[in-house]
Design an enzyme around this catalytic site. Structure first.
Site, PDB file in Angstrom:
ATOM      1  N   SER A  98       0.819  -1.207   0.000  1.00 36.95           N
ATOM      2  CA  SER A  98       0.000   0.000   0.000  1.00 36.95           C
ATOM      3  C   SER A  98       0.857   1.263   0.000  1.00 36.95           C
ATOM      4  CB  SER A  98      -0.964  -0.030   1.190  1.00 36.95           C
ATOM      5  OG  SER A  98      -1.870   1.040   1.134  1.00 36.95           O
ATOM      6  N   ASP A 239      -2.989   6.568  -3.336  1.00 38.16           N
ATOM      7  CA  ASP A 239      -1.953   5.898  -2.549  1.00 38.16           C
ATOM      8  C   ASP A 239      -1.230   4.867  -3.422  1.00 38.16           C
ATOM      9  OD1 ASP A 239      -3.768   3.797  -2.656  1.00 38.16           O
ATOM     10  OD2 ASP A 239      -3.551   3.269  -0.545  1.00 38.16           O
ATOM     11  N   ASP A 241      -1.002   1.511  -3.846  1.00 37.26           N
ATOM     12  CA  ASP A 241      -1.628   0.424  -4.599  1.00 37.26           C
ATOM     13  C   ASP A 241      -2.929   0.851  -5.264  1.00 37.26           C
ATOM     14  OD1 ASP A 241      -2.810   0.645  -2.084  1.00 37.26           O
ATOM     15  OD2 ASP A 241      -3.271  -1.473  -1.911  1.00 37.26           O
ATOM     16  N   ASP A 243      -5.818   2.063  -4.257  1.00 31.07           N
ATOM     17  CA  ASP A 243      -7.164   1.763  -3.757  1.00 31.07           C
ATOM     18  C   ASP A 243      -7.726   2.858  -2.846  1.00 31.07           C
ATOM     19  OD1 ASP A 243      -5.632   1.289  -1.497  1.00 31.07           O
ATOM     20  OD2 ASP A 243      -6.542  -0.641  -1.019  1.00 31.07           O
TER      21      ASP A 243
END
Length: 456
Positions: A98, A239, A241, A243
């Site tokens: 992430s 961010d 990743d 999501d």
């Protein structure tokens, strides 16, 4: 190498290779097959420099145990959820850490139908078996590796949530943080009338410009400057990743997750009356007020993507929003997607025919502090002492997620980190004067109880 501390309630995150290396990743792949008995597993990854090592290792372990692997290549985490829901893989993994710094990697895993595997439903079982002395006997027939490009179907799915004809030709600065949004946003551009001004779109897992965490002020400072410099209608920050997403208004101000949740809730309820909408325990009170105003049913739930996905199914909710920038949709297999949220918000902003700051102004009426962390030795003891301190004065106290203290003109929530010796403080008030007073009051109280404010 597999360290026990990398397994968390919602995912796995590790410093590579000190806490997880390729050999450990192979073993985790074997564990996944032995625990969940999948026949088909989809694996995608982000742009991190250890993606091949960790994603490749997990895939190898899975195939050793006889399950077939579909390599989805470079994806955002919400694309793994989509693959699980759309194509029916027994398991789907997004290999990513992430918004964590470059030395980290990890993964999130879901079962068929994008049902999250959490601490309560398997992550700690994965840990225990991975750390055990059990030897795994390779399958007689090795699993097969195949590749699949899901981008066309994913983009088509996301676009189905909005009316493209209503979206105006906004000028938008988008900061991808050298992460996955920089790879994905260009694939949406040909369908959208907006003019994108790209910032840090080149994929680079070393994150040379800033860590891709929009909640850090330093991570959005360049975006805010660029919005003002280019006189853009607004900005968007994603961010690592891809999501989570945050808006920056035309004045360079960050739009909070609470306000975006309120905006999307209104948009959804205008089109779909009487729907159930969830919001987490530290989302501001404008959200339930908007839900009620537009005829929805609001339910306050615990923080965390796996918990919210479970509650989405439990309550048959249509939408859920978190203060952290995660937005969940029933028609997205009850999973979160920053790209779906972006498209719905673009339509709402277009329909309002106002600047973003004018639109958000009607929601931005309760000032709040940024989530603040305190390092403590005994989390439960400190929370109990805070409850004791306010018990005779508060209008109400609840323990839905940590302890929440309710007063007529302010509220505060103190909840524990699941993986660190930290308490997280959120406060919202009716005006800035009360907010400053209560922030100082809580800071002093927690420090008197042995807490120490930290940046983590």
């Amino acid at each position: 190498m597999i360290k026990a501390n990398i397994f968390r309630d919602y995912d796995v995150r590790a410093i590579v290779p000190q806490e997880l290396d390729k050999k450990g990743a192979i073993r985790i792949g074997q564990v996944l097959v032995n625990l969940f008995k999948p026949k088909t597993v989809a694996i995608g990854h982000d742009m991190r420099i250890t993606a091949d090592e960790i994603a490749g290792g997990i895939a190898e372990g899975i195939m050793i145990q006889g399950a077939n692997v579909t390599d989805l290549g470079l994806i955002s985490t919400d694309m793994a959820y989509f693959a699980s829901g759309k194509y029916g893989y027994d398991l789907a993994l997004s290999v990513s850490a992430s918004h964590n710094p470059s030395e980290y990697n990890g993964f999130k895993v879901v079962k068929k139908g994008a049902i999250a595997i959490s601490g309560n439903s398997g992550i700690y079982d994965i840990r225990d078996l991975a750390l055990s002395d059990e030897k795994f006997i390779p399958a007689k027939k090795r699993g097969i590796l195949s590749k699949r490009d899901i981008y066309d179907e994913f983009i088509k799915h996301c676009l189905s949530f909005t009316n493209l004809k209503k979206i105006k030709p906004f000028k938008v600065v988008i900061d991808a943080g050298n992460a996955m949004a920089g790879f994905i946003i260009p694939k949406f551009e040909k369908y959208l009338p907006i003019k994108v001004i790209p910032l840090y779109f080149k994929l680079d897992g070393n994150f040379p410009n800033h860590i891709p965490n929009p909640l850090l002020p330093e991570a959005t400072s360049d975006l805010k400057k660029e919005v003002l410099k280019k006189k853009a209608d607004f900005g968007l920050a994603f961010d690592g990743d891809g999501d989570r997403m945050y808006f920056i208004d035309e004045k360079g101000k960050l739009v909070t997750g609470t306000i975006t949740t309120a905006m999307i809730s209104e948009m959804i309820l205008r089109k779909n009356k009487n729907k159930t909408i969830l919001y987490n325990a530290v989302t501001g009170k404008i959200v339930p007020q908007i839900i009620k105003k537009y005829g929805g049913k609001g339910i306050r739930v615990r923080v965390g993507h796996t918990l919210i996905k479970e509650d989405m199914r439990k309550y048959k909710a249509y939408f859920a929003g978190e203060h952290s920038g995660h937005y969940y949709f029933k028609e997205n297999y009850y999973a979160d997607s920053a790209f779906v949220a972006m498209l719905i918000a673009l339509e709402l902003i277009s329909e309002e025919n106002k600047t973003l700051s004018e639109i958000t102004g009607k929601y931005d009426i309760y000032p709040s502090i940024p989530e603040t962390n305190f390092e403590v030795k005994d989390k439960e003891k400190v929370m109990k002492n805070i409850e004791k301190h306010y018990k005779s004065k508060a209008d109400k106290i609840d323990w839905l997620d940590g302890v929440t203290i309710w007063f007529k003109d302010w509220w505060a929530n103190i909840r524990p980190s699941n993986t660190q010796p930290l308490l997280r403080l959120n406060i919202e008030a009716d005006n800035n004067e009360i907010l400053i007073e209560k922030e100082n009051e809580f800071t002093d109280l927690i420090q008197q109880l042995g807490g120490k404010k930290t940046k983590e």
